[in-house]
Design an enzyme around this catalytic site. Sequence first.
Site, PDB file in Angstrom:
ATOM      1  N   GLY A  49       0.847  -1.197   0.000  1.00 33.82           N
ATOM      2  CA  GLY A  49       0.000   0.000   0.000  1.00 33.82           C
ATOM      3  C   GLY A  49       0.873   1.234   0.000  1.00 33.82           C
TER       4      GLY A  49
ATOM      5  N   LEU B 116      -7.838  17.606   0.203  1.00 35.86           N
ATOM      6  CA  LEU B 116      -8.610  17.349  -1.021  1.00 35.86           C
ATOM      7  C   LEU B 116      -8.598  18.565  -1.947  1.00 35.86           C
ATOM      8  CD1 LEU B 116     -10.275  15.335  -2.624  1.00 35.86           C
ATOM      9  CD2 LEU B 116     -12.310  16.111  -1.403  1.00 35.86           C
ATOM     10  N   ALA B 117      -8.570  19.754  -1.343  1.00 35.55           N
ATOM     11  CA  ALA B 117      -8.555  20.973  -2.170  1.00 35.55           C
ATOM     12  C   ALA B 117      -7.308  21.034  -3.054  1.00 35.55           C
ATOM     13  CB  ALA B 117      -8.619  22.206  -1.271  1.00 35.55           C
TER      14      ALA B 117
ATOM     15  N   TYR C  18      -6.372   8.047   0.390  1.00 37.93           N
ATOM     16  CA  TYR C  18      -5.984   6.845   1.142  1.00 37.93           C
ATOM     17  C   TYR C  18      -7.201   6.250   1.862  1.00 37.93           C
ATOM     18  CZ  TYR C  18      -3.167   4.087   4.497  1.00 37.93           C
ATOM     19  OH  TYR C  18      -2.614   3.075   5.252  1.00 37.93           O
TER      20      TYR C  18
HETATM   21  P1  NAI Z   1       5.821   0.611   3.727  1.00 40.09           P
HETATM   22  O1  NAI Z   1       5.752   1.781   2.801  1.00 40.09           O
HETATM   23  O2  NAI Z   1       6.949   0.546   4.702  1.00 40.09           O
HETATM   24  O3  NAI Z   1       5.837  -0.752   2.871  1.00 40.09           O
HETATM   25  C1  NAI Z   1       4.961  -0.972   1.788  1.00 40.09           C
HETATM   26  C2  NAI Z   1       5.609  -1.944   0.818  1.00 40.09           C
HETATM   27  O4  NAI Z   1       4.717  -2.097  -0.286  1.00 40.09           O
HETATM   28  C3  NAI Z   1       6.941  -1.428   0.287  1.00 40.09           C
HETATM   29  O5  NAI Z   1       7.928  -2.426   0.338  1.00 40.09           O
HETATM   30  C4  NAI Z   1       6.590  -1.060  -1.156  1.00 40.09           C
HETATM   31  O6  NAI Z   1       7.689  -1.207  -2.060  1.00 40.09           O
HETATM   32  C5  NAI Z   1       5.480  -2.059  -1.466  1.00 40.09           C
HETATM   33  N1  NAI Z   1       4.675  -1.618  -2.609  1.00 40.09           N
HETATM   34  C6  NAI Z   1       4.179  -0.369  -2.820  1.00 40.09           C
HETATM   35  N2  NAI Z   1       3.573  -0.337  -4.005  1.00 40.09           N
HETATM   36  C7  NAI Z   1       3.668  -1.576  -4.566  1.00 40.09           C
HETATM   37  C8  NAI Z   1       3.253  -2.142  -5.798  1.00 40.09           C
HETATM   38  N3  NAI Z   1       2.611  -1.412  -6.728  1.00 40.09           N
HETATM   39  N4  NAI Z   1       3.522  -3.439  -6.040  1.00 40.09           N
HETATM   40  C9  NAI Z   1       4.189  -4.185  -5.118  1.00 40.09           C
HETATM   41  N5  NAI Z   1       4.626  -3.700  -3.938  1.00 40.09           N
HETATM   42  C10 NAI Z   1       4.376  -2.398  -3.669  1.00 40.09           C
HETATM   43  O7  NAI Z   1       4.397   0.558   4.453  1.00 40.09           O
HETATM   44  P2  NAI Z   1       3.963  -0.109   5.856  1.00 40.09           P
HETATM   45  O8  NAI Z   1       3.920   0.949   6.877  1.00 40.09           O
HETATM   46  O9  NAI Z   1       4.724  -1.346   6.107  1.00 40.09           O
HETATM   47  O10 NAI Z   1       2.436  -0.466   5.513  1.00 40.09           O
HETATM   48  C11 NAI Z   1       2.018  -1.735   5.015  1.00 40.09           C
HETATM   49  C12 NAI Z   1       0.520  -1.705   4.853  1.00 40.09           C
HETATM   50  O11 NAI Z   1      -0.096  -1.355   6.093  1.00 40.09           O
HETATM   51  C13 NAI Z   1       0.017  -0.689   3.833  1.00 40.09           C
HETATM   52  O12 NAI Z   1      -1.101  -1.217   3.143  1.00 40.09           O
HETATM   53  C14 NAI Z   1      -0.392   0.482   4.711  1.00 40.09           C
HETATM   54  O13 NAI Z   1      -1.352   1.286   4.060  1.00 40.09           O
HETATM   55  C15 NAI Z   1      -0.959  -0.242   5.897  1.00 40.09           C
HETATM   56  N6  NAI Z   1      -1.016   0.537   7.133  1.00 40.09           N
HETATM   57  C16 NAI Z   1       0.109   0.992   7.769  1.00 40.09           C
HETATM   58  C17 NAI Z   1       0.018   1.684   8.962  1.00 40.09           C
HETATM   59  C18 NAI Z   1       1.213   2.179   9.716  1.00 40.09           C
HETATM   60  O14 NAI Z   1       1.036   2.738  10.810  1.00 40.09           O
HETATM   61  N7  NAI Z   1       2.421   1.984   9.230  1.00 40.09           N
HETATM   62  C19 NAI Z   1      -1.294   1.977   9.559  1.00 40.09           C
HETATM   63  C20 NAI Z   1      -2.398   1.460   8.820  1.00 40.09           C
HETATM   64  C21 NAI Z   1      -2.250   0.754   7.661  1.00 40.09           C
END
Ligand code: NAI
Length: 446
Positions: free
Chosen positions: A289, A296-297, A352
């Site tokens: 992700g 939004l603006a 998001y």
């Molecule tokens: P991060 O940014 O550290 O890791 C995300 C990984 O997804 C990265 O390795 C990136 O290269 C990979 N990625 C991104 N786009 C991609 C694509 N098109 N194809 C394949 N891989 C791709 O993020 P994090 O913090 O580990 O978050 C993981 C999940 O948890 C995400 O879905 C995020 O939205 C969700 N999340 C995180 C929170 C937090 O506090 N860190 C809170 C709530 C949700």
Amino acid sequence: MTDTYAQLVSKGPAKKIARKLGLPQPAALRRYEPGQPLLTGPVLVQGSSSGADELAAALLGWDLDVRRHAVPREKLAAIVLVLDTISSPEDLEAPVLAAAASLRDLAPGGRVITVSRPASDGVLPAAAAARQGVEGLLRSLAKELRAGATGNGVLLAGDVAPASPGALAALRFFLSGRSAFVDGQLLTVSTGDGAVPGNFDKPLAGKTAVVTGAARGIGAAIARTLHRDGANLVLVDVPAAGDHLAAVANEVRGTALQLDISIEDAGQRIISHALQRRGSLDIMVHNAGITRDKLLANMDHARWSSVININIASQLRINDAILADDRLGKAPRIVSVASTSGIAGNRGQTNYAASKAGVVGMVRATAPLAAAAGGGVNAVAPGFIETDMTARIPFAVREVARRLNSLQQGGLPVDVAEAIAFLSSDAASGINGQVLRVCGQNLVGA
Ligand code: NAI
């Protein structure tokens, strides 16, 4: 990212000062480690239904020290409050106040778990009021607990029995250190199904799991946790993250698949890789992700479309491919990563939040399709998790954000991973279409 404040106020003069000033004093959480006992003290099962008796007998079968009546001043590791037969709000008082009398005896890191029924359509108004009442009392109680103790609820849909395998699987997860950062949550068990794992330390033995976004952060933690639980892994991330992906894959003896999940045929590529290299695809974890925050603006096409495409449209396409592919035999257990931003909303995150709320909608609508094909789909919604992403938040905002939950601290990536590992397991096959928050009972949102 270390929580320096939590370390500082855990000992010495700073501990005394924090207590005097009424400042937050986050407790060290009881987290799971392989081989550790499920609980280290007695569990009190309150409730007078036959379901409560059967549940208490099942807990004895797990070698727990089970009490049906409180022993004065005995420290308790957990209180399970079985309310499956209540039919009016007045029915709550006797069992709830009986449990209340034992709350001061709850040990640090203890658990209070309600077992009740959802206030679904078709239930008489008084019964619905009583059932919904359990949710209010549980969420309030969770906010009153201290010292790393948590309160969560198991909701038994239809005629699911408290001691059915599906219900016991949810109860076991909440009792264990695997649910350390899950607080104030109610998890619905839709069918009594659920295989009791032969080995509770390796519940995913022999399963092949695909994890997207596995090169770092929460995805890498998911890979490590599923590996610890016995799964064979296929790890997916973008080519630019190839080196990190290879390092994680080596560590967990998985295979690395460099792939942008937003390309049209990502699903087919994932399935082919899993079948060719691992022989099956039993678990699909949608973790990849991105955030592209703007009010939004000030939002533009690139920020909006990239977030929607990667965070939700890709998952929809991959799920379609999985559910349509005859080579898989039966559908896998699918777990998606949502976010509390998608539930409560967050300033600067309309794109998001739309994508993560989309994950919640997708999970609910896909659940019956996945169940018909022998699988299931659920989501985990993390709150504030200590990652590179949250480390970039400015200091003062971060310090406030990480305290805004009942446990007064941020969660760790492993906390999200534990919930995903549980929902991926056959033990959780009675749970379908659910969203489990891993947020320490974040004060925003339901
Ligand atoms: P991060 O940014 O550290 O890791 C995300 C990984 O997804 C990265 O390795 C990136 O290269 C990979 N990625 C991104 N786009 C991609 C694509 N098109 N194809 C394949 N891989 C791709 O993020 P994090 O913090 O580990 O978050 C993981 C999940 O948890 C995400 O879905 C995020 O939205 C969700 N999340 C995180 C929170 C937090 O506090 N860190 C809170 C709530 C949700």
